[in-house]
Design a protein around this motif. Sequence first.
Motif, PDB file in Angstrom:
ATOM      1  N   LYS A 176     -31.628  35.474  45.082  1.00 18.55           N
ATOM      2  CA  LYS A 176     -32.838  34.990  45.742  1.00 18.55           C
ATOM      3  C   LYS A 176     -33.267  33.602  45.294  1.00 18.55           C
ATOM      4  CE  LYS A 176     -34.994  39.458  46.781  1.00 18.55           C
ATOM      5  NZ  LYS A 176     -36.258  40.246  46.684  1.00 18.55           N
ATOM      6  N   LEU A 177     -32.811  33.161  44.137  1.00 17.66           N
ATOM      7  CA  LEU A 177     -33.293  31.907  43.563  1.00 17.66           C
ATOM      8  C   LEU A 177     -32.162  30.890  43.476  1.00 17.66           C
ATOM      9  CD1 LEU A 177     -35.537  30.252  42.180  1.00 17.66           C
ATOM     10  CD2 LEU A 177     -34.802  31.271  40.001  1.00 17.66           C
ATOM     11  N   TYR A 187     -36.814  29.911  46.765  1.00 15.86           N
ATOM     12  CA  TYR A 187     -36.880  31.339  46.440  1.00 15.86           C
ATOM     13  C   TYR A 187     -37.065  32.154  47.711  1.00 15.86           C
ATOM     14  CZ  TYR A 187     -38.120  35.692  44.118  1.00 15.86           C
ATOM     15  OH  TYR A 187     -38.138  36.990  43.687  1.00 15.86           O
ATOM     16  N   SER A 224     -39.382  32.592  52.818  1.00 18.34           N
ATOM     17  CA  SER A 224     -38.874  31.833  51.672  1.00 18.34           C
ATOM     18  C   SER A 224     -39.865  30.748  51.296  1.00 18.34           C
ATOM     19  CB  SER A 224     -37.514  31.211  51.989  1.00 18.34           C
ATOM     20  OG  SER A 224     -37.630  30.249  53.024  1.00 18.34           O
TER      21      SER A 224
END
Length: 749
Positions: free
Chosen positions: A107-108, A183, A190
């Motif tokens: 996700k990052l 993110y 996002s």
Amino acid sequence: SYNGYAGVKMLVHKVQMAQANLYTLYSNEAAGVNAITSADITGNTNWYDELTHPAFIQNHNISVSGGKNKYRFFFSGGYLKEQGSLKGNDYTRFTLRYNHDISITSKLKLGNNLSFSHYVSNNKPYSLFTTAYIAAPIYNAKNPDGTYGFTTKSDVGNPLATLEYTHDQSYGVRGEGSLWGEYQITKNLSFRSSFGIDAQQNNGKIYVPVYQVGTTTQRNVVSLLTYTADSIYQWVWDNYFTYNKQFGTAHNLTVTAGHTSERKNGWTEKSIKNNVANDKSQWKLNFTDTAGGQQNLRRAIDNYYKRESYFARLNYRFEDKYLVNATFRRDANSNFSPSYRWGNFPSIGVGWLINKENFMSHQKLFDNLKLRASYGLVGNDVILPGRFDLTPTDLLYAYFGTTRINGAIPTGIVDPNLKWEVTKEFDLGVEFSSMNGKLNGEIDYYHKNATNALYTIPLVDVGFGSQFLTNAANVLNQGIEISLGWNNRINNNTKYSLRVNATFNKNVVENIGLGKALDFGSLGNGWTATRTVVGQPIGSFWVFKTNGIFQTAADVAAYPHVTNAQPGDFRIVDVNGDGVIDNLDRVFVGSYQPKVYGGFNATLNWKKFDFNLDIFGNFGNKVYNANKGVRYGGNYNVAYDIASKRWEPGSNNNTNPRAFNGVPYPTDYFVESGSFVRINNITAGYTIQPNTKHINSVRIYASAQNPFILTKYTGFTPELPGNPNEAGIELNIYPISATYMLGVNIQFK
């Protein structure tokens, strides 16, 4: 990969100047006496040949990129060395760049873009191009004994001495970088944040030695060293959310919303010191020493500002054939007065992919057909800070008896209600492709209305300050843009593409905030040449109309409207018929704004050879050749065509006036066609794939940039951009250059 080229720049479309004998003849006729005799002619100098040279340029760049798993990187280093057309003028720059991104988790993601550069520039005054134009050719640039030539018959001086006595160097470093993170909050939502900074440190030193060329007209009796430094930093911080969602099979929605903050600030420092030795090792100042009369000054930079923005954007697609795009920005800039600092700028656009409709399913003409329309507002805030605030000049004082009273006075006029210039734009267009993509094109109608346009207005009627910035006018641009392309493959070895584009534009001033015409375009002799007025294109040339040249004294006597006229002068038309030649007789004869501009591009690939041709054209505009009238009182040089084709008694010449030293009226004689066709670029290359384990491909190419321009304009260049109110006047000369290069691109495995 490695990319590099080397080449040479050469001046093109140079104006031929009068040589010594013709210059002498012309000057004596203008003066009415033999002011210059054969004894005064000690040389025959082409000053452009003395000051300029073919300028060499080289550029090299090597880069490495790659990655593994969740990490990617890019690194490059570059070196540029470029000479200017003026001898001794050159620029060197080193550049390093590093980018990377990495996925920390699913996700990052984080990344950065970094660059660093260092430059050194040896500068020569561009004003020397103008000096070379007006300098008398009757003396040597340098005499056989090594001294500089001079003449007492002209006050221009020796341009080569000015060039060689100029010691002006600037150098500095610049670092740019941004850090960003992204993110994925949910499947559809996002967040991205990026922070970028641009920091510069620029330094400069100018040394003027003690010198004297000939008489006292060109000399400096006290050496002077000036050292400057500026530190400038600018940062931008962006934060925004993006939401993307597919609803069923028909609806797709993307929404973005966020905030941007931007700052620019810094300071400049300057130190001056006299009586510095002509020794480069001593050309150093430190901004703190006051010995020997050194003066130091520190102040804020002139173009600092703060910006703040809130924005939102929506994209919606329905059945992949109906499109909507809407945006909204709320922007603020500290350069505007507090009451008008914020501006709101919405826009909306719609699109329709017609070829996806059922009723188009059986047609064979179009592969793609799209209709689109948009309307929106765009703000312009490019002005210097503090222009809305009256700043007094201090450090003034007066004595009342023996008592000194310090004080200050305002030195100009300001508009305390400065606000955003807003352009309201409507567009309607169609995009299409046909014949399996071989033919494609776009046709657009646009209507752009710049309201509250920001201009610096000259104050000719007020003795308190010479000019001020205000929201002065509304200017309309409307027209049609057409772009057509053709792509085809003849066989497996040969393919080509052709593209042509044209814009048909109409420019007109719709409103002037001050309610009166605005005069611009100073000619440096007390006259102006352009006027901005309702109903005309912005910055239209506003001149006197001529009707031939007086041939005899009887012609002059029969036309009493022009005072102090002589045979060989232009007959200026009394347009309003009141028997007096004044500004009421001026007429509009066009502007620098083109009616049509466009280009043509062609590419050809045959086996391992490639070829590219790029052409640009500008049509229907005018330019003002002010250099044809700069002699006033200075025995300046003149172009060969003007001198050799001048009016003489009995010649019946009605094109060029007599030899003349005075201040000419701004007439239609100086207004010429600004139309041109220029070859932007011609490139031919050859690519090979060597059978090695280290090299993937090598491309060798030759290129010519701006090698040719076709124009009727008699000056140096018809391309004279600038402030729209006074663009198109050639008074300060800077000849254009053509660049011829050989280069190589190597792609390693």
